[in-house]
Motif scaffolding. Structure first.
Motif, PDB file in Angstrom:
ATOM      1  N   PRO A  99       0.800  -1.229   0.000  1.00 16.21           N
ATOM      2  CA  PRO A  99       0.000   0.000   0.000  1.00 16.21           C
ATOM      3  C   PRO A  99       0.832   1.279   0.000  1.00 16.21           C
ATOM      4  O   PRO A  99       0.400   2.292  -0.547  1.00 16.21           O
ATOM      5  CB  PRO A  99      -0.821  -0.122   1.287  1.00 16.21           C
ATOM      6  CG  PRO A  99      -0.878  -1.581   1.574  1.00 16.21           C
ATOM      7  CD  PRO A  99       0.423  -2.139   1.105  1.00 16.21           C
ATOM      8  N   ASP A 100       2.024   1.235   0.610  1.00 13.61           N
ATOM      9  CA  ASP A 100       2.825   2.449   0.719  1.00 13.61           C
ATOM     10  C   ASP A 100       3.930   2.553  -0.331  1.00 13.61           C
ATOM     11  O   ASP A 100       4.863   3.359  -0.186  1.00 13.61           O
ATOM     12  CB  ASP A 100       3.421   2.559   2.121  1.00 13.61           C
ATOM     13  CG  ASP A 100       4.141   1.291   2.569  1.00 13.61           C
ATOM     14  OD1 ASP A 100       4.054   0.280   1.846  1.00 13.61           O
ATOM     15  OD2 ASP A 100       4.772   1.313   3.638  1.00 13.61           O
ATOM     16  N   VAL A 101       3.856   1.765  -1.403  1.00 15.32           N
ATOM     17  CA  VAL A 101       4.757   1.913  -2.547  1.00 15.32           C
ATOM     18  C   VAL A 101       3.923   2.381  -3.732  1.00 15.32           C
ATOM     19  O   VAL A 101       3.031   1.663  -4.184  1.00 15.32           O
ATOM     20  CB  VAL A 101       5.487   0.598  -2.883  1.00 15.32           C
ATOM     21  CG1 VAL A 101       6.317   0.756  -4.157  1.00 15.32           C
ATOM     22  CG2 VAL A 101       6.384   0.166  -1.723  1.00 15.32           C
ATOM     23  N   ASP A 102       4.188   3.582  -4.230  1.00 20.44           N
ATOM     24  CA  ASP A 102       3.371   4.127  -5.319  1.00 20.44           C
ATOM     25  C   ASP A 102       3.806   3.548  -6.663  1.00 20.44           C
ATOM     26  O   ASP A 102       4.892   2.966  -6.789  1.00 20.44           O
ATOM     27  CB  ASP A 102       3.456   5.657  -5.334  1.00 20.44           C
ATOM     28  CG  ASP A 102       4.865   6.147  -5.629  1.00 20.44           C
ATOM     29  OD1 ASP A 102       5.233   6.232  -6.809  1.00 20.44           O
ATOM     30  OD2 ASP A 102       5.609   6.415  -4.672  1.00 20.44           O
ATOM     31  N   VAL A 103       2.965   3.707  -7.675  1.00 18.31           N
ATOM     32  CA  VAL A 103       3.211   3.077  -8.969  1.00 18.31           C
ATOM     33  C   VAL A 103       4.457   3.630  -9.647  1.00 18.31           C
ATOM     34  O   VAL A 103       5.169   2.893 -10.338  1.00 18.31           O
ATOM     35  CB  VAL A 103       1.992   3.210  -9.908  1.00 18.31           C
ATOM     36  CG1 VAL A 103       0.841   2.355  -9.429  1.00 18.31           C
ATOM     37  CG2 VAL A 103       1.580   4.661 -10.097  1.00 18.31           C
ATOM     38  N   ARG A 104       4.769   4.911  -9.463  1.00 23.29           N
ATOM     39  CA  ARG A 104       5.951   5.473 -10.109  1.00 23.29           C
ATOM     40  C   ARG A 104       7.225   4.891  -9.504  1.00 23.29           C
ATOM     41  O   ARG A 104       8.162   4.561 -10.230  1.00 23.29           O
ATOM     42  CB  ARG A 104       5.922   7.000 -10.005  1.00 23.29           C
ATOM     43  CG  ARG A 104       4.923   7.631 -10.986  1.00 23.29           C
ATOM     44  CD  ARG A 104       4.663   9.092 -10.692  1.00 23.29           C
ATOM     45  NE  ARG A 104       3.809   9.709 -11.695  1.00 23.29           N
ATOM     46  CZ  ARG A 104       2.492   9.523 -11.797  1.00 23.29           C
ATOM     47  NH1 ARG A 104       1.883   8.710 -10.951  1.00 23.29           N
ATOM     48  NH2 ARG A 104       1.785  10.120 -12.753  1.00 23.29           N
ATOM     49  N   THR A 105       7.256   4.754  -8.192  1.00 21.18           N
ATOM     50  CA  THR A 105       8.416   4.137  -7.554  1.00 21.18           C
ATOM     51  C   THR A 105       8.560   2.682  -7.990  1.00 21.18           C
ATOM     52  O   THR A 105       9.666   2.208  -8.262  1.00 21.18           O
ATOM     53  CB  THR A 105       8.290   4.220  -6.023  1.00 21.18           C
ATOM     54  OG1 THR A 105       8.216   5.592  -5.635  1.00 21.18           O
ATOM     55  CG2 THR A 105       9.471   3.561  -5.340  1.00 21.18           C
ATOM     56  N   ALA A 106       7.435   1.975  -8.070  1.00 20.90           N
ATOM     57  CA  ALA A 106       7.477   0.572  -8.500  1.00 20.90           C
ATOM     58  C   ALA A 106       7.992   0.457  -9.931  1.00 20.90           C
ATOM     59  O   ALA A 106       8.861  -0.378 -10.231  1.00 20.90           O
ATOM     60  CB  ALA A 106       6.089  -0.048  -8.384  1.00 20.90           C
ATOM     61  N   ALA A 107       7.465   1.305 -10.830  1.00 21.84           N
ATOM     62  CA  ALA A 107       7.898   1.256 -12.223  1.00 21.84           C
ATOM     63  C   ALA A 107       9.352   1.663 -12.379  1.00 21.84           C
ATOM     64  O   ALA A 107      10.036   1.224 -13.307  1.00 21.84           O
ATOM     65  CB  ALA A 107       7.012   2.166 -13.074  1.00 21.84           C
ATOM     66  N   ALA A 108       9.831   2.493 -11.464  1.00 24.23           N
ATOM     67  CA  ALA A 108      11.215   2.947 -11.526  1.00 24.23           C
ATOM     68  C   ALA A 108      12.197   1.962 -10.916  1.00 24.23           C
ATOM     69  O   ALA A 108      13.409   2.124 -11.073  1.00 24.23           O
ATOM     70  CB  ALA A 108      11.346   4.289 -10.803  1.00 24.23           C
ATOM     71  N   SER A 109      11.693   0.944 -10.234  1.00 25.07           N
ATOM     72  CA  SER A 109      12.596   0.088  -9.457  1.00 25.07           C
ATOM     73  C   SER A 109      12.539  -1.397  -9.787  1.00 25.07           C
ATOM     74  O   SER A 109      13.474  -2.127  -9.436  1.00 25.07           O
ATOM     75  CB  SER A 109      12.301   0.254  -7.959  1.00 25.07           C
ATOM     76  OG  SER A 109      10.982  -0.162  -7.647  1.00 25.07           O
ATOM     77  N   MET A 110      11.480  -1.857 -10.425  1.00 28.20           N
ATOM     78  CA  MET A 110      11.311  -3.303 -10.584  1.00 28.20           C
ATOM     79  C   MET A 110      12.476  -3.961 -11.319  1.00 28.20           C
ATOM     80  O   MET A 110      13.128  -4.873 -10.794  1.00 28.20           O
ATOM     81  CB  MET A 110      10.000  -3.600 -11.316  1.00 28.20           C
ATOM     82  CG  MET A 110       8.787  -3.624 -10.424  1.00 28.20           C
ATOM     83  SD  MET A 110       8.741  -5.093  -9.354  1.00 28.20           S
ATOM     84  CE  MET A 110       8.374  -6.375 -10.557  1.00 28.20           C
ATOM     85  N   LEU A 111      12.758  -3.525 -12.526  1.00 29.44           N
ATOM     86  CA  LEU A 111      13.786  -4.201 -13.318  1.00 29.44           C
ATOM     87  C   LEU A 111      15.173  -3.953 -12.736  1.00 29.44           C
ATOM     88  O   LEU A 111      15.935  -4.892 -12.489  1.00 29.44           O
ATOM     89  CB  LEU A 111      13.708  -3.739 -14.774  1.00 29.44           C
ATOM     90  CG  LEU A 111      14.495  -4.593 -15.785  1.00 29.44           C
ATOM     91  CD1 LEU A 111      13.827  -4.548 -17.155  1.00 29.44           C
ATOM     92  CD2 LEU A 111      15.942  -4.144 -15.915  1.00 29.44           C
ATOM     93  N   GLN A 112      15.488  -2.703 -12.480  1.00 29.52           N
ATOM     94  CA  GLN A 112      16.823  -2.395 -11.974  1.00 29.52           C
ATOM     95  C   GLN A 112      17.005  -2.872 -10.534  1.00 29.52           C
ATOM     96  O   GLN A 112      18.080  -3.336 -10.167  1.00 29.52           O
ATOM     97  CB  GLN A 112      17.074  -0.893 -12.084  1.00 29.52           C
ATOM     98  CG  GLN A 112      17.144  -0.423 -13.536  1.00 29.52           C
ATOM     99  CD  GLN A 112      17.311   1.077 -13.671  1.00 29.52           C
ATOM    100  OE1 GLN A 112      16.965   1.833 -12.758  1.00 29.52           O
ATOM    101  NE2 GLN A 112      17.825   1.517 -14.802  1.00 29.52           N
ATOM    102  N   GLY A 113      15.948  -2.766  -9.726  1.00 26.72           N
ATOM    103  CA  GLY A 113      16.052  -3.202  -8.340  1.00 26.72           C
ATOM    104  C   GLY A 113      16.216  -4.700  -8.209  1.00 26.72           C
ATOM    105  O   GLY A 113      17.039  -5.184  -7.415  1.00 26.72           O
ATOM    106  N   MET A 114      15.437  -5.466  -8.970  1.00 30.49           N
ATOM    107  CA  MET A 114      15.582  -6.924  -8.905  1.00 30.49           C
ATOM    108  C   MET A 114      16.886  -7.373  -9.552  1.00 30.49           C
ATOM    109  O   MET A 114      17.465  -8.384  -9.147  1.00 30.49           O
ATOM    110  CB  MET A 114      14.378  -7.608  -9.537  1.00 30.49           C
ATOM    111  CG  MET A 114      13.103  -7.479  -8.728  1.00 30.49           C
ATOM    112  SD  MET A 114      11.827  -8.693  -9.174  1.00 30.49           S
ATOM    113  CE  MET A 114      11.529  -8.253 -10.883  1.00 30.49           C
ATOM    114  N   THR A 115      17.363  -6.615 -10.558  1.00 28.68           N
ATOM    115  CA  THR A 115      18.680  -6.919 -11.120  1.00 28.68           C
ATOM    116  C   THR A 115      19.763  -6.746 -10.052  1.00 28.68           C
ATOM    117  O   THR A 115      20.603  -7.630  -9.848  1.00 28.68           O
ATOM    118  CB  THR A 115      18.973  -6.008 -12.319  1.00 28.68           C
ATOM    119  OG1 THR A 115      18.043  -6.292 -13.368  1.00 28.68           O
ATOM    120  CG2 THR A 115      20.392  -6.217 -12.830  1.00 28.68           C
TER     121      THR A 115
END
Length: 311
Positions: A99-115
């Protein structure tokens, strides 16, 4: 619906803002209304044809949005076709957003963050006392890598250009090296009393590969996970014999093979973001129609964080 389409490989102008048919969800897929899209260097590789996709195609490898049928907030990565207003996505590839992670942060972090996550936990698992060199440390993956490496107690050497050194220091790197002035190998050998580092995380490729190999300690690992400066030429494997060096050319797909692994990496990433241990820097948001401008910015290295497209 509106989308960005590539009909032939080329420069940024190959990204055309066009009308395309609405996707239809197949069995085991859901229709997602895209609310934010992450821009990544792999999108450039697809656009130029370095990594080939069947033409025409909608680029993009990462996004977040809302499932139309259920209104669930979700994100996904390493699936093509995100530069669009809607996407049909396999349900098993979606991860729920806290709930406290917004869509822009998620879109900015998924690929690079999991990498970054698989690099420090699985490809070369870092621990307290490990030494690591991170190239392009002010970039998307590089910045997260520095933070995750410090989470695990590693000593981090990081390269960046003159204008971005302060950013890398703020991320927690122990030794920051200006690659426009200094020979990073000389700095590392001096700082490690000639030992070298346990691992080099290299997303640059051609211009850094040889010195990255040189700077490894005995039984160190060179991890090449990108090639922003160009493809590395063929190499004689006997070069790895001098220090019994390990070499890996990993991709996120191989480290999110199962749903359990995907959920583990995304949960760890979001928890690190929520706790403040990992900060996601968004350079700017651009409308989807300006995807070509986003690619130009990315390729010029004029950014100091993530570029996000908003439909």
């Amino acid at each position: 619906m509106k989308a960005i389409q590539v009909s032939a490989p080329g420069d940024a102008d190959a990204l055309q803002y066009v009308d395309v048919p609405m996707p239809v969800a197949k069995e085991n897929e859901v229709l997602v209304r895209v609310e934010a899209i992450g821009v990544n260097y792999i999108d450039v590789y697809h656009r130029t044809g370095l990594y080939k996709l069947p033409l025409p195609f909608i680029p993009g490898s990462e996004a977040a949005g809302v499932i139309e049928e259920t209104s669930e907030r979700v994100a996904w990565a390493f699936l093509s076709g995100t530069y669009a207003e809607y996407a049909a996505v396999p349900r098993e590839k979606l991860v729920p957003l806290p709930p406290d992670v917004d869509v822009r942060t998620a879109a900015a972090s998924m690929l690079q963050g999991m990498t970054a996550h698989y690099l420090v936990t699985s490809t070369y698992p870092l621990a307290a006392g490990s030494t690591a060199l991170v190239h392009a440390a002010a970039g998307g993956v590089g910045g997260i890598l520095v933070q995750m490496a410090k989470q695990r107690g590693a000593r981090v050497f990081a390269t960046a250009s003159t204008s971005k050194l302060d950013i890398v220091r703020e991320l927690g790197a122990d030794v920051v090296i200006d690659y426009t002035i200094d020979d990073f190998a000389e700095v590392i050998f001096r700082e490690t009393e000639q030992r070298g580092v346990d691992v080099v995380y290299d997303s640059v490729g051609r211009t850094t590969f040889d010195r990255s190999l040189d700077v490894l300690a005995t039984r160190g690992m060179l991890v090449l996970f990108g090639q922003s400066s160009g493809v590395v030429p063929p190499i004689d494997p006997t070069r790895f014999a001098k220090k019994s060096t390990f070499f890996s050319r990993p991709t996120l797909g191989a480290y999110t093979v199962t749903r359990d692994e995907l959920l583990w990496r995304s949960r760890d990433l979001f928890e690190s973001i929520r706790s403040g241990e990992v900060r996601i820097r968004i350079d700017r948001e651009l409308p989807l129609r300006d995807a070509a401008q986003a690619h130009r910015l990315l390729e010029s290295r004029a950014t100091t964080g993530k570029l996000v497209l908003v439909p």
